[in-house]
Design a protein around this motif. Structure first.
Motif, short mmCIF file in Angstrom:
data_model
loop_
_atom_site.label_atom_id
_atom_site.label_comp_id
_atom_site.label_asym_id
_atom_site.label_seq_id
_atom_site.Cartn_x
_atom_site.Cartn_y
_atom_site.Cartn_z
N CYS A 38 0.81 -1.22 0.00
CA CYS A 38 0.00 0.00 0.00
C CYS A 38 0.84 1.26 0.00
O CYS A 38 0.41 2.29 -0.53
CB CYS A 38 -0.93 0.01 1.20
SG CYS A 38 -2.49 -0.81 0.91
N ARG A 39 2.04 1.21 0.55
CA ARG A 39 2.87 2.43 0.60
C ARG A 39 3.14 2.99 -0.79
O ARG A 39 3.35 4.19 -0.94
CB ARG A 39 4.17 2.14 1.35
CG ARG A 39 3.94 1.93 2.86
CD ARG A 39 5.22 1.47 3.50
NE ARG A 39 5.66 0.23 2.87
CZ ARG A 39 5.51 -0.98 3.41
NH1 ARG A 39 4.93 -1.12 4.57
NH2 ARG A 39 5.94 -2.05 2.77
N LEU A 40 3.13 2.12 -1.81
CA LEU A 40 3.35 2.60 -3.17
C LEU A 40 2.19 3.47 -3.64
O LEU A 40 2.32 4.21 -4.62
CB LEU A 40 3.56 1.42 -4.13
CG LEU A 40 4.81 0.59 -3.86
CD1 LEU A 40 4.85 -0.63 -4.77
CD2 LEU A 40 6.07 1.43 -4.02
N THR A 41 1.07 3.38 -2.94
CA THR A 41 -0.08 4.26 -3.21
C THR A 41 -0.24 5.31 -2.12
O THR A 41 -0.42 6.49 -2.41
CB THR A 41 -1.37 3.44 -3.35
OG1 THR A 41 -1.24 2.54 -4.46
CG2 THR A 41 -2.58 4.33 -3.56
N THR A 42 -0.18 4.90 -0.85
CA THR A 42 -0.47 5.83 0.25
C THR A 42 0.52 6.97 0.36
O THR A 42 0.19 8.01 0.93
CB THR A 42 -0.58 5.09 1.61
OG1 THR A 42 0.67 4.46 1.90
CG2 THR A 42 -1.71 4.09 1.60
N LEU A 43 1.72 6.79 -0.20
CA LEU A 43 2.70 7.86 -0.17
C LEU A 43 2.69 8.72 -1.44
O LEU A 43 3.50 9.63 -1.59
CB LEU A 43 4.10 7.29 0.08
CG LEU A 43 4.29 6.75 1.50
CD1 LEU A 43 5.56 5.92 1.60
CD2 LEU A 43 4.29 7.88 2.52
N ARG A 44 1.76 8.44 -2.34
CA ARG A 44 1.61 9.25 -3.56
C ARG A 44 0.72 10.45 -3.24
O ARG A 44 -0.39 10.30 -2.73
CB ARG A 44 0.95 8.43 -4.67
CG ARG A 44 1.78 7.24 -5.15
CD ARG A 44 1.04 6.48 -6.23
NE ARG A 44 1.06 7.22 -7.48
CZ ARG A 44 2.07 7.23 -8.34
NH1 ARG A 44 3.14 6.52 -8.11
NH2 ARG A 44 2.00 7.93 -9.45
#
Length: 186
Positions: A38-44
């Motif tokens: 999810c970090r690949l999305t949540t940090l966008r």
């Protein structure tokens, strides 16, 4: 607050950036041919408004009225910050907090950071992905030990591998934005 389009846009971002295929060992020790990072999305930056609005909608739909949201670092951190940021434009703003994996050995020696006062604060514990629920349970226990009033827990993706039951065993309800089956559909 959010429309279906926020959720659908978030789902598309998760599918595009966070659903990975291969051979993975999960935090639970289980293996999987699908990993949701999810970090690949949540940090966008583009995802943060959607995350904030959708998480707040889920929390409010449950009737939870927290003063703060947060969870075990690091998966919960961007989710909590997105929700806290978006909430500032609402009548019921919340703050974010971070639960350390291990207590700090110096300074104030706190396991929960980001809040001046902890005892009695109504909170919702967040996580990015729940598999067996171990990380979320750990965050719930730490929050309760610090004197917080845990209203419930909310995750971005429930892999549907025992988290719901694990949280129920510690007296906490779990709300999820997506199930793994839903995220893999399409």
């Amino acid at each position: 607050m959010s429309s279906l389009s926020d959720r659908e846009r978030l789902k598309a971002l998760l599918q595009r950036h966070s659903v990975l295929r291969g051979h993975f060992v999960l935090a639970s020790g289980k293996t999987s041919d699908v990993y949701v990072d999810c970090r690949l999305t949540t940090l966008r930056g583009e995802a943060m408004p959607f995350i904030g609005r959708v998480i707040l909608d889920r929390i409010r739909a449950r009737g939870w009225r927290p003063q703060a949201v947060g969870g075990l670092t690091m998966g919960a951190d961007p989710v909590a910050c997105a929700a806290a940021h978006v909430s500032q434009a609402t009548p019921t703003p919340v703050d974010a907090f971070v639960v350390r994996k291990a207590g700090k050995g110096h300074g104030r020696k706190r396991s929960i950071e980001g809040l001046a006062e902890i005892r009695g604060v109504r909170c919702v514990v967040l996580d990015d992905v729940c598999t067996t629920g171990g990380s979320t349970v750990q965050a719930i226990r730490r929050a309760r030990e610090a004197g917080m009033d845990v209203l419930g827990a909310c995750c971005m993706v429930d892999r549907e591998q025992g988290a719901l039951e694990a949280l129920a065993a510690v007296g906490c309800e779990l709300e999820s934005v997506f199930t793994m089956a839903e995220l893999l559909a399409d």
